[in-house]
Scaffold this active site. Structure first.
Site, mmCIF file in Angstrom:
data_model
loop_
_atom_site.group_PDB
_atom_site.id
_atom_site.type_symbol
_atom_site.label_atom_id
_atom_site.label_comp_id
_atom_site.label_asym_id
_atom_site.label_seq_id
_atom_site.Cartn_x
_atom_site.Cartn_y
_atom_site.Cartn_z
ATOM 1 N N LYS A 13 0.804 -1.169 -0.127
ATOM 2 C CA LYS A 13 -0.161 -0.118 -0.224
ATOM 3 C C LYS A 13 0.621 1.057 0.087
ATOM 4 O O LYS A 13 0.513 2.143 -0.683
ATOM 5 C CB LYS A 13 -1.087 -0.242 0.800
ATOM 6 C CG LYS A 13 -2.241 0.844 1.625
ATOM 7 C CD LYS A 13 -3.180 1.202 1.769
ATOM 8 C CE LYS A 13 -2.647 1.126 3.315
ATOM 9 N NZ LYS A 13 -2.869 2.832 4.033
ATOM 10 N N SER A 14 1.397 1.072 1.220
ATOM 11 C CA SER A 14 2.170 2.815 1.194
ATOM 12 C C SER A 14 3.120 3.014 -0.379
ATOM 13 O O SER A 14 2.953 4.107 -0.814
ATOM 14 C CB SER A 14 3.798 2.767 2.284
ATOM 15 O OG SER A 14 2.704 2.461 3.514
ATOM 16 N N GLY A 85 -5.283 7.774 4.762
ATOM 17 C CA GLY A 85 -4.447 9.110 5.254
ATOM 18 C C GLY A 85 -3.478 9.059 4.057
ATOM 19 O O GLY A 85 -2.571 10.322 4.511
ATOM 20 N N ASP A 306 1.149 -0.771 12.193
ATOM 21 C CA ASP A 306 0.366 -1.283 11.356
ATOM 22 C C ASP A 306 0.080 -2.614 11.589
ATOM 23 O O ASP A 306 -1.263 -2.782 11.631
ATOM 24 C CB ASP A 306 0.422 -1.549 9.924
ATOM 25 C CG ASP A 306 0.365 0.012 9.214
ATOM 26 O OD1 ASP A 306 -0.715 0.793 9.963
ATOM 27 O OD2 ASP A 306 0.423 0.611 7.838
ATOM 28 N N ARG A 379 -8.131 -2.967 9.800
ATOM 29 C CA ARG A 379 -6.806 -3.795 9.762
ATOM 30 C C ARG A 379 -7.580 -4.670 11.579
ATOM 31 O O ARG A 379 -7.537 -5.381 11.456
ATOM 32 C CB ARG A 379 -6.033 -2.958 10.363
ATOM 33 C CG ARG A 379 -4.835 -2.582 9.093
ATOM 34 C CD ARG A 379 -3.653 -2.729 9.595
ATOM 35 N NE ARG A 379 -3.391 -1.435 8.393
ATOM 36 C CZ ARG A 379 -2.494 -2.024 7.152
ATOM 37 N NH1 ARG A 379 -2.611 -3.122 6.560
ATOM 38 N NH2 ARG A 379 -2.056 -1.307 6.464
HETATM 39 C C1 S3P Z 1 2.245 5.238 6.154
HETATM 40 C C2 S3P Z 1 2.360 4.980 7.174
HETATM 41 C C3 S3P Z 1 1.720 4.964 8.706
HETATM 42 C C4 S3P Z 1 0.584 3.639 8.477
HETATM 43 C C5 S3P Z 1 0.033 3.793 7.179
HETATM 44 C C6 S3P Z 1 1.002 4.353 5.928
HETATM 45 C C7 S3P Z 1 2.463 5.324 4.270
HETATM 46 O O1 S3P Z 1 1.119 5.490 8.934
HETATM 47 O O2 S3P Z 1 0.163 3.973 9.912
HETATM 48 O O3 S3P Z 1 -0.861 2.703 7.170
HETATM 49 O O4 S3P Z 1 2.749 4.642 3.685
HETATM 50 O O5 S3P Z 1 3.507 6.437 4.996
HETATM 51 P P1 S3P Z 1 1.625 7.460 10.305
HETATM 52 O O6 S3P Z 1 3.575 7.707 9.199
HETATM 53 O O7 S3P Z 1 0.960 8.435 10.510
HETATM 54 O O8 S3P Z 1 2.345 6.083 11.169
#
Ligand code: S3P
Length: 421
Positions: A13-14, A85, A306, A379
């Site tokens: 995903k990231s 997010g 996560d 999740r």
């Molecule tokens: C992510 C960072 C994490 C993670 C999210 C994906 C990213 O959030 O929880 O699912 O892709 O940079 P945070 O960086 O706010 O902890």
């Protein structure tokens, strides 16, 4: 339940979000193979189309083609990031360097998540920001030319770090950031280096210099290490057999949960293969284990953020006490994960509580029984569905559909392995 065979998990995903953004910012056509095609990834695709990029439909089993024009165009309406997010926060960094006004918003859950951690440093860099008097979305941003920044981050967050680095990339200014506790995932740093940008890390400060050039690319996304945690959990709770999860990203800022599982008594084999997208990739091999409780320190939290839902439900069945220290960031994820992990474990007959910002779980051999309240958090839904594979468990998850946010095909995988979903 017995487990056997080999399975794969969807693309990371990231990395998918970041590649979509970078492809949309490059001039020309890029190809992303094995992208995540979940609801969150589609949110990124949709906002990038509004900003003028051509993004082919994100469909399972298909590569995505992105044609960018070097810079974003002013959108004709608000940018809706759905539940994602990462989309909202990375995008704000990119928009800070674009000379037009845009409003970024999202679904109910996303609108409540903190954005000032991102908008404050972006304002310091030169962007103009308006929110509605609350720390969340919608945020209206007017970007323009930016100043360099050296910034002590208030939280260790890859979304914040990534947002500032991308602002530096598009605004062509230096960025230096320092995380307060532990290390968050470093996908943005790796990708920027691959385009020739100087990104250094002296163990304290991460420094970006605008020395590179964004080019079109064709890359293969590794399987998502966080999604792999769920079949790993199924294999650990099984009565026999062994599971191989193939082609999983093994970035050390993502695999720390495997280290914690080893401390709990799990045996997880790793067979490393060839790197993809500048990331180590390989197979995980895992079977049933009797687990013990462990202490997880505050510095470890950012590199397994996560995976805490999966680790927590496993801890609820382990021998002894597990404590996740200073896990307050879990309160501001897709749901209040800290509170809901503890309350749902208790609802199902286990023992867990939140003490300050610590999550404390007393493992027992309870038979998980009852209905899980997810508040639409993917999740939580998946972690508790995995707990439902314990023999004689009767776990009903109030919303299994939300698994599609990050793991399309989760229910199919669970059924294939013999679980109910
Ligand atoms: C992510 C960072 C994490 C993670 C999210 C994906 C990213 O959030 O929880 O699912 O892709 O940079 P945070 O960086 O706010 O902890």
């Amino acid at each position: 339940m017995m487990v056997q065979g080999t399975l794969t998990v969807p693309g990371d995903k990231s990395i998918t979000h970041r590649l979509l953004l970078l492809a949309a910012l490059a001039r020309g056509t890029s190809e992303i193979h094995n992208p995540l095609t979940s609801l969150d990834a589609r949110s990124s695709g949709a906002v990038l189309r509004r900003l003028g990029a051509e993004v082919s439909p994100l469909r399972s089993g298909r590569a995505v083609r992105v044609r960018g024009s070097g810079r974003f165009q002013p959108p004709d309406r608000d940018l809706h990031c759905g539940n994602s997010g990462t989309t909202a926060r990375l995008l704000l960094g990119v928009l800070a360097a674009h000379p037009f006004t845009t409003t970024v918003t999202g679904d109910r859950s996303l609108r409540r998540r903190p954005m000032r951690r991102i908008t404050k440093p972006l304002q310091r860099m030169g962007a103009t920001v308006q929110d509605e008097g609350a720390d969340g979305l919608p945020v209206t941003m007017t970007g323009g030319s930016l100043r360099a920044i050296e910034y002590q981050m208030p939280v260790s967050s890859a979304q914040l770090k990534g947002s500032l680095l991308l602002a530096g990339l598009v605004g062509e200014v230096s960025v230096a950031v320092r995380e307060p506790v532990g290390r968050s995932r470093d996908h943005t740093e790796r990708l920027l280096r691959s385009f020739g940008y100087a990104v250094t890390d002296d163990g304290e400060w991460i420094r970006f210099e605008p020395t590179g050039r964004l080019e079109t690319f064709s890359v293969v996304v590794p399987g998502d290490a966080s999604s792999a945690a769920f079949p790993v959990g199924i294999a650990l709770l099984a009565q026999g057999g062994q599971l191989r999860i193939a082609g999983v990203g093994l970035n050390p800022t993502r695999t720390h949960y495997l280290e914690v599982l080893r401390r709990m008594g799990a045996v997880v084999g790793i067979e490393e293969g060839a790197a993809q997208a500048g990331e180590p990739v390989g197979d995980l091999i895992v079977g049933p284990a009797s687990l013990q409780g462990v202490e997880v320190a505050a510095e470890e939290i950012p590199s397994l953020i996560d995976e805490i839902p999966m680790l927590a439900v496993l801890a609820s069945r382990a021998l002894g006490t597990t404590v996740f220290r200073e896990a307050g960031e879990l309160r501001v994820k897709e749901s209040d994960r800290l509170g809901l992990l503890a309350s749902n474990i208790r609802r199902l007959g286990g023992t867990a509580e939140v003490s300050g910002n610590d999550l404390v779980i007393e493992g027992t051999d309870y038979r998980p029984t009852g209905t899980v309240r997810t508040d639409g958090d993917h999740r939580l839904a998946m972690a508790f569905a995995v707990l439902g594979t314990v023999p004689d468990a009767r776990v009903l998850v109030d919303n299994m559909g939300c698994a599609d946010v990050s793991f399309p095909g989760f229910r199919h995988m669970l059924r294939r392995l013999g679980g109910r979903a």
